[in-house]
Motif scaffolding. Structure first.
Motif, PDB file in Angstrom:
ATOM      1  N   UNK A 170       0.850  -1.190   0.000  1.00 24.96           N
ATOM      2  CA  UNK A 170       0.000   0.000   0.000  1.00 24.96           C
ATOM      3  C   UNK A 170       0.882   1.236   0.000  1.00 24.96           C
ATOM      4  N   UNK A 171       0.327   2.334  -0.463  1.00 26.81           N
ATOM      5  CA  UNK A 171       1.058   3.595  -0.554  1.00 26.81           C
ATOM      6  C   UNK A 171       0.335   4.642   0.297  1.00 26.81           C
ATOM      7  N   UNK A 172       1.100   5.388   1.111  1.00 29.39           N
ATOM      8  CA  UNK A 172       0.477   6.420   1.941  1.00 29.39           C
ATOM      9  C   UNK A 172       1.540   7.400   2.421  1.00 29.39           C
ATOM     10  N   UNK A 173       1.067   8.528   2.938  1.00 36.23           N
ATOM     11  CA  UNK A 173       1.955   9.458   3.627  1.00 36.23           C
ATOM     12  C   UNK A 173       2.185   8.948   5.041  1.00 36.23           C
ATOM     13  N   UNK A 174       3.402   9.148   5.515  1.00 39.96           N
ATOM     14  CA  UNK A 174       3.730   8.720   6.871  1.00 39.96           C
ATOM     15  C   UNK A 174       3.785   9.966   7.751  1.00 39.96           C
ATOM     16  N   UNK A 175       4.951  10.372   8.161  1.00 42.21           N
ATOM     17  CA  UNK A 175       5.075  11.569   8.994  1.00 42.21           C
ATOM     18  C   UNK A 175       5.004  12.821   8.118  1.00 42.21           C
ATOM     19  N   UNK A 176       4.210  13.785   8.561  1.00 41.82           N
ATOM     20  CA  UNK A 176       3.992  15.014   7.804  1.00 41.82           C
ATOM     21  C   UNK A 176       4.210  16.202   8.733  1.00 41.82           C
ATOM     22  N   UNK A 177       4.980  17.186   8.274  1.00 44.42           N
ATOM     23  CA  UNK A 177       5.202  18.422   9.022  1.00 44.42           C
ATOM     24  C   UNK A 177       4.687  19.582   8.171  1.00 44.42           C
ATOM     25  N   UNK A 178       3.785  20.379   8.751  1.00 39.12           N
ATOM     26  CA  UNK A 178       3.165  21.482   8.022  1.00 39.12           C
ATOM     27  C   UNK A 178       3.374  22.774   8.810  1.00 39.12           C
ATOM     28  N   UNK A 195      -5.950   0.839   1.258  1.00 40.54           N
ATOM     29  CA  UNK A 195      -5.523   1.828   0.280  1.00 40.54           C
ATOM     30  C   UNK A 195      -6.554   2.931   0.101  1.00 40.54           C
ATOM     31  N   UNK A 196      -7.827   2.576   0.176  1.00 42.57           N
ATOM     32  CA  UNK A 196      -8.881   3.584   0.049  1.00 42.57           C
ATOM     33  C   UNK A 196      -8.799   4.589   1.200  1.00 42.57           C
ATOM     34  N   UNK A 197      -8.501   4.098   2.398  1.00 43.78           N
ATOM     35  CA  UNK A 197      -8.363   4.995   3.547  1.00 43.78           C
ATOM     36  C   UNK A 197      -7.164   5.916   3.363  1.00 43.78           C
ATOM     37  N   UNK A 198      -6.059   5.373   2.861  1.00 42.29           N
ATOM     38  CA  UNK A 198      -4.866   6.190   2.623  1.00 42.29           C
ATOM     39  C   UNK A 198      -5.146   7.279   1.601  1.00 42.29           C
ATOM     40  N   UNK A 199      -5.945   6.973   0.594  1.00 40.10           N
ATOM     41  CA  UNK A 199      -6.260   7.941  -0.459  1.00 40.10           C
ATOM     42  C   UNK A 199      -7.149   9.072   0.058  1.00 40.10           C
ATOM     43  N   UNK A 200      -7.835   8.854   1.158  1.00 35.99           N
ATOM     44  CA  UNK A 200      -8.693   9.901   1.715  1.00 35.99           C
ATOM     45  C   UNK A 200      -7.927  10.895   2.587  1.00 35.99           C
ATOM     46  N   UNK A 201      -6.653  10.656   2.771  1.00 34.80           N
ATOM     47  CA  UNK A 201      -5.810  11.577   3.540  1.00 34.80           C
ATOM     48  C   UNK A 201      -5.388  12.726   2.623  1.00 34.80           C
ATOM     49  N   UNK A 202      -6.313  13.643   2.377  1.00 33.80           N
ATOM     50  CA  UNK A 202      -6.124  14.697   1.389  1.00 33.80           C
ATOM     51  C   UNK A 202      -5.820  16.041   2.049  1.00 33.80           C
TER      52      UNK A 202
END
Length: 245
Positions: free
Chosen positions: A16-24, A207-214
Motif C-alpha cells: 500500500x502507498x500512503x503518507x507517513x510523517x507530515x510536518x506542516x 488503500x482507500x483509507x490512505x487515499x482519503x488523507x487529502x
C-alpha cells in the motif's frame, strides 16, 4: 523501494502507498510582513505607537490564556525536559485519553526555541513623526507551546504555536494515525506495528483509507485546532483578517 520489491516481492502479501510523517508550517498570511503588521496595529487595533510594549502585550495575553485553558480543562502544562523525547514523555497521557475514548488536547509542553517575530526600534535619525517606529522581522529564542491532541479524524497529532507575534504554527501529523481512524470507523480488523500495517481483513479498504488523507481534510482539521488553541482576536480584528493558516 523499487529495489526492495524486486528482491523480496515474492514474499510480500500486499503493498500500500500512503503518507507517513507530515510536518506542516502555518502562518497568518495577513500578518507575515512588517507593512501588514503596521496596518493591523495602527488602522485596525488603533495603536498610535507600535513599540515593544504593544507586541509584548499580545504575547502576555496569549500566555495567560494558555495557562487558564490548561487549568480549566485539567490539562498538564509543563516545561519540556531538555534531554527527553517529547513524544515519549506525553505518551502515557495520550494512552489514557485513548482508553477513555475521548478526543481533544491531553498535554501541553512549553519549550524555548528559535522562531520568527517582529522587533520595534526607534529610528536612528529623527523624523517628523514622534510615533514612528521601525518594524523588522527577526529570529529570536522564546517560548513555544506544544499542544498534544487526539483528533477524532487525524488521530494523535501535535501542534506547536509560537507565543510571540505573529504566532506561527507547526503541525506534526502521521498518515498511519489517520488510516487507523478510518479503518476503525469502517470496522476493518488489522494489526499495526508502529508505522506499518502488517495484517488486515480488507486490503482494498486500507488503500482507500490512505487515499482519503487529502489536503482538504488536513486543512479543515488544522484550521479547527489553530482557531481553538491559537491566540484569539477581537470581533473587529476578525472582520478584517483571514485567520486561516
Amino acid at each position: 523501494m523499487e529495489t526492495f520489491i524486486k528482491l523480496f516481492g515474492s514474499l510480500l502479501i500486499f503493498v500500500y502507498h500512503c503518507f507517513d510523517r507530515v510536518v506542516i508550517h502555518g502562518y497568518l498570511s495577513g500578518l507575515s510582513r512588517p507593512g501588514q503588521v503596521v496596518h493591523f496595529f495602527r488602522d485596525v487595533v488603533g495603536e498610535k505607537v507600535i513599540d515593544k510594549a504593544v507586541l509584548s502585550r499580545r504575547t502576555n495575553e496569549y500566555q495567560h490564556w494558555v495557562e487558564a485553558y490548561a487549568r480549566n480543562h485539567g490539562i498538564p502544562l509543563e516545561w519540556a525536559e531538555p534531554k527527553a523525547r517529547k513524544e515519549d514523555y506525553v505518551r502515557p497521557a495520550g494512552n489514557r485519553m485513548k482508553r477513555a475514548g475521548r478526543h481533544g488536547v491531553y498535554f501541553i509542553l512549553k519549550s524555548m526555541e528559535q522562531g520568527q517575530t517582529f522587533r520595534s526600534t526607534i529610528p536612528k535619525y529623527p523624523t517628523g513623526d514622534a510615533n514612528y517606529r521601525v518594524l523588522g522581522r527577526q529570529r529570536s529564542r522564546f517560548t513555544h507551546y506544544y499542544f498534544y491532541i487526539d483528533d477524532e479524524v487525524l488521530g494523535p497529532m501535535s501542534m506547536r504555536v509560537a507565543s510571540f507575534f505573529p504566532f506561527q504554527a507547526t503541525d506534526y501529523l502521521n498518515g498511519h494515525n489517520f488510516i487507523e481512524r478510518e479503518l476503525d470507523r469502517e470496522k476493518v480488523t488489522y494489526r499495526r506495528n508502529d508505522n506499518a500495517f502488517l495484517k488486515l481483513s480488507d486490503v482494498e479498504a486500507l488503500q482507500a483509507a490512505a487515499d482519503r488523507f487529502t489536503s482538504g481534510v488536513i486543512h479543515k482539521r488544522l484550521d479547527y485546532w489553530t482557531l481553538r488553541v491559537g491566540p484569539s482576536f477581537s470581533k473587529r480584528e476578525r472582520a478584517v483578517m483571514n485567520r486561516s493558516r
